[in-house]
Design a protein around this motif. Sequence first.
Motif, PDB file in Angstrom:
ATOM      1  N   ASN A 295       0.820  -1.166   0.133  1.00  0.00           N
ATOM      2  CA  ASN A 295       0.028   0.028  -0.022  1.00  0.00           C
ATOM      3  C   ASN A 295       0.952   1.294   0.075  1.00  0.00           C
ATOM      4  N   SER A 296       1.840   1.299   0.728  1.00  0.00           N
ATOM      5  CA  SER A 296       2.880   2.516   0.840  1.00  0.00           C
ATOM      6  C   SER A 296       3.528   2.604  -0.463  1.00  0.00           C
ATOM      7  N   VAL A 297       3.770   1.643  -1.239  1.00  0.00           N
ATOM      8  CA  VAL A 297       4.705   1.414  -2.401  1.00  0.00           C
ATOM      9  C   VAL A 297       3.467   2.089  -3.488  1.00  0.00           C
ATOM     10  N   ASP A 298       2.547   1.837  -3.319  1.00  0.00           N
ATOM     11  CA  ASP A 298       1.511   2.271  -4.230  1.00  0.00           C
ATOM     12  C   ASP A 298       1.388   3.846  -4.331  1.00  0.00           C
ATOM     13  N   LYS A 299       0.862   4.190  -2.838  1.00  0.00           N
ATOM     14  CA  LYS A 299       0.981   5.599  -2.618  1.00  0.00           C
ATOM     15  C   LYS A 299       2.111   6.471  -3.007  1.00  0.00           C
ATOM     16  N   LEU A 300       3.224   5.975  -2.902  1.00  0.00           N
ATOM     17  CA  LEU A 300       4.550   6.627  -3.209  1.00  0.00           C
ATOM     18  C   LEU A 300       4.580   6.627  -4.701  1.00  0.00           C
ATOM     19  N   ASN A 301       4.268   5.629  -5.330  1.00  0.00           N
ATOM     20  CA  ASN A 301       4.197   5.559  -6.770  1.00  0.00           C
ATOM     21  C   ASN A 301       3.205   6.590  -7.428  1.00  0.00           C
ATOM     22  N   GLY A 302       2.072   6.747  -6.784  1.00  0.00           N
ATOM     23  CA  GLY A 302       0.927   7.671  -7.335  1.00  0.00           C
ATOM     24  C   GLY A 302       1.660   9.136  -7.065  1.00  0.00           C
ATOM     25  N   ILE A 303       2.275   9.264  -5.889  1.00  0.00           N
ATOM     26  CA  ILE A 303       2.867  10.692  -5.766  1.00  0.00           C
ATOM     27  C   ILE A 303       3.935  11.176  -6.738  1.00  0.00           C
ATOM     28  N   LEU A 304       4.655  10.140  -6.944  1.00  0.00           N
ATOM     29  CA  LEU A 304       6.037  10.339  -8.046  1.00  0.00           C
ATOM     30  C   LEU A 304       5.249  10.613  -9.445  1.00  0.00           C
TER      31      LEU A 304
END
Length: 174
Positions: free
Chosen positions: A161-170
């Motif tokens: 979930n954190s990786v997906d959120k970080l990817n979305g931000i990036l």
Amino acid sequence: QILSTGRMVKEKGFDVLIKAFAKLNNKENFKLIISGDGPQKDSLSKLARELGIEKYIEFPGWIEKQDLSKLFQESDIFVLPRWRPELTSMLVLEAMAFAIPMIVTKDTALSWQTQDSALLFEDENSDDLSNQITTMASDSNKRFSLASKGIKRLKELDYHNSVDKLNGILEKLK
């Protein structure tokens, strides 16, 4: 059955748990298991004897991972009486995975980690911890609700979930 586990050192607060357990009105309805080993094991066992509650407490010592898993499966309540205030705990994640309602110290990383899936008590306050154990033990709906919230919180903490959120931000920053 109440479970607590970890290295038996002063910083873990097992003495607070034992004192809280001694204050329960209906100790005969409980079994407290404190697994682990360490320099405080003998003094914790002595404290239980001094408080007259040794027949309600088991100190199985250090146990293998599969045996600890069995204890998690058999337990109704998990208590982590103290941990370094800035650190989370794998034990909390394990209790969530086994859908065991928990009691942890408030205003710590543990209370952040559990969010609304655990009852909280003031650090070093055996009266407060005893009250939280009584509340948890006397309300099966609360135990079920906290266990369900723990499973949900565990999913929220999944690194995917954190990786997906970080990817979305990036992606938005491109």
